[in-house]
Design a protein around this motif. Structure first.
Motif, PDB file in Angstrom:
ATOM      1  N   CYS A 119      -7.068   2.657  -3.308  1.00  0.00           N
ATOM      2  CA  CYS A 119      -6.306   4.151  -3.214  1.00  0.00           C
ATOM      3  C   CYS A 119      -6.710   5.027  -3.936  1.00  0.00           C
ATOM      4  O   CYS A 119      -6.302   6.286  -3.184  1.00  0.00           O
ATOM      5  CB  CYS A 119      -4.381   3.376  -3.955  1.00  0.00           C
ATOM      6  SG  CYS A 119      -4.226   1.820  -3.226  1.00  0.00           S
ATOM      7  N   PRO A 123      -6.715   7.685  -0.449  1.00  0.00           N
ATOM      8  CA  PRO A 123      -5.171   7.384  -0.900  1.00  0.00           C
ATOM      9  C   PRO A 123      -3.925   8.318   0.413  1.00  0.00           C
ATOM     10  O   PRO A 123      -2.740   7.753  -0.051  1.00  0.00           O
ATOM     11  CB  PRO A 123      -5.622   9.282  -1.886  1.00  0.00           C
ATOM     12  CG  PRO A 123      -6.510   9.970  -1.346  1.00  0.00           C
ATOM     13  CD  PRO A 123      -6.617   8.987  -1.200  1.00  0.00           C
ATOM     14  N   ALA A 126      -2.389   4.857   3.038  1.00  0.00           N
ATOM     15  CA  ALA A 126      -1.069   3.975   1.715  1.00  0.00           C
ATOM     16  C   ALA A 126      -0.155   4.519   1.343  1.00  0.00           C
ATOM     17  O   ALA A 126      -0.173   5.337   0.604  1.00  0.00           O
ATOM     18  CB  ALA A 126      -1.702   2.796   1.078  1.00  0.00           C
ATOM     19  N   ALA A 129       1.297   0.887  -3.783  1.00  0.00           N
ATOM     20  CA  ALA A 129       0.625   0.407  -4.723  1.00  0.00           C
ATOM     21  C   ALA A 129       0.813  -0.809  -5.314  1.00  0.00           C
ATOM     22  O   ALA A 129       1.885  -0.544  -6.481  1.00  0.00           O
ATOM     23  CB  ALA A 129      -0.885   0.044  -5.348  1.00  0.00           C
ATOM     24  N   PHE A 205      -6.197   8.439  -8.823  1.00  0.00           N
ATOM     25  CA  PHE A 205      -5.705   7.826  -7.637  1.00  0.00           C
ATOM     26  C   PHE A 205      -4.162   8.680  -8.310  1.00  0.00           C
ATOM     27  O   PHE A 205      -3.679   8.439  -9.815  1.00  0.00           O
ATOM     28  CB  PHE A 205      -5.338   6.466  -9.127  1.00  0.00           C
ATOM     29  CG  PHE A 205      -4.831   5.790  -7.554  1.00  0.00           C
ATOM     30  CD1 PHE A 205      -4.968   3.780  -8.088  1.00  0.00           C
ATOM     31  CD2 PHE A 205      -3.091   5.384  -8.180  1.00  0.00           C
ATOM     32  CE1 PHE A 205      -3.857   3.471  -7.209  1.00  0.00           C
ATOM     33  CE2 PHE A 205      -1.967   4.647  -7.886  1.00  0.00           C
ATOM     34  CZ  PHE A 205      -2.428   3.312  -7.319  1.00  0.00           C
ATOM     35  N   LEU A 207      -1.339   7.761  -5.986  1.00  0.00           N
ATOM     36  CA  LEU A 207      -0.170   7.107  -5.103  1.00  0.00           C
ATOM     37  C   LEU A 207       0.692   6.485  -6.082  1.00  0.00           C
ATOM     38  O   LEU A 207       0.951   6.310  -7.247  1.00  0.00           O
ATOM     39  CB  LEU A 207      -0.497   5.923  -4.600  1.00  0.00           C
ATOM     40  CG  LEU A 207      -1.359   6.082  -3.256  1.00  0.00           C
ATOM     41  CD1 LEU A 207      -2.055   4.945  -2.606  1.00  0.00           C
ATOM     42  CD2 LEU A 207      -1.064   7.285  -2.151  1.00  0.00           C
TER      43      LEU A 207
END
Length: 270
Positions: A119, A123, A126, A129, A205, A207
């Motif tokens: 992810c 990115p 998806a 998560a 990161f 998400l």
């Protein structure tokens, strides 16, 4: 609910065969892809899959390379991105087969590293998560204590069983399961160490993420999740530590609450 189950071998990015199971409800609401932990296999996630399926989610689960029914040197990695690129292949298959459906990745322990790393690098592939006791950091030194100079094929016995869960029936089943590996290699630890170092150095990161961890986890310390939570760029991030629980929160007394938390979190993002 009517169910279609497909079990098949699919080719990884480098041609190696990975074993994958797909559970499809009549009218899927979203896709969930499960990435399991070290020395085990995707078959141990039948109950987790059922809980997701019951809420209308199509579930993909696969055996990591060198694990379960997948090909590859047992319990071995030769590069830190192998585990991530195998997940990439599964995500691409799920995306091709389910246009228009949101994709959520669920990773446990070492599989949690794969999800977090994927992810971070991809990115746009998806929508969110879920991380169970994920190895996003290595504060206990479980991987890094293996020297990078050691022969990568050096074997270490699998002694995880007694530290996974407080449920004696699950522990007994784990020990009796022939698809659980009896050992892992130095190569696995060496490459995971490098991968986690890269992940730690990259805090991009972004998400939506649900971090769930057992308070008494002695394999992956809860501080791995709290550190990851504090350092990532996500605006939509949630962390929950379950009291008096070990490493496999989905096999502890709180397992129904865990899955309720997971399904509600996904549903709130559809």
């Amino acid at each position: 609910m009517k169910k279609e189950k497909i079990m098949q071998m699919i080719q990884a990015y480098d041609g190696l065969n990975l074993y994958m199971t797909t559970d499809t409800p009549e009218s899927p609401r979203a896709v969930v892809i499960i990435s399991h932990g070290m020395c085990e296999h995707s078959g141990r996630y039948a109950a987790v899959t059922q809980k997701l399926f019951d809420r209308g989610f199509k579930v993909y689960r696969y055996d990591l390379r060198g694990h379960g029914k997948s090909e590859g040197e047992r319990g071995f990695y030769s590069a830190p991105d192998e585990i991530t690129e195998d997940l990439h292949r599964i995500v691409d298959i799920a995306s091709e087969e389910n246009p228009g459906l949101k994709r959520f990745l669920l990773g446990y322990s070492m599989g949690g590293f794969a999800v977090a790393d994927f992810c971070t690098k991809y990115p746009d592939k998806a929508e969110g998560a879920i991380l169970f006791d994920a190895a996003t950091r290595d504060n206990l030194g479980g991987f890094s204590r293996v020297s990078q100079s050691l022969d990568p094929l050096t074997r270490f016995p699998n002694k995880l069983a007694k530290r996974l869960t407080s449920d004696p029936e699950v522990t007994a089943a784990y020990k009796a399961d022939p698809l659980n590996a009896s050992y892992f290699t130095a190569g696995l630890s060496q490459q995971l160490t490098l991968g986690i170092r890269q992940l730690t150095a990259n805090s991009t990161f972004r998400l939506p993420v649900l971090l769930l961890h057992g308070e008494k986890d002695t394999l992956v310390d809860p501080s791995d999740s709290t550190d990851f939570f504090a350092q990532i760029a996500s605006e939509d991030k949630h962390l929950k530590i379950y009291g008096n629980t070990q490493h496999e929160i989905f096999n502890e007394a709180v397992k129904n609450q865990v899955m309720t938390d997971v399904t509600r979190w996904i549903e709130n993002r559809l």
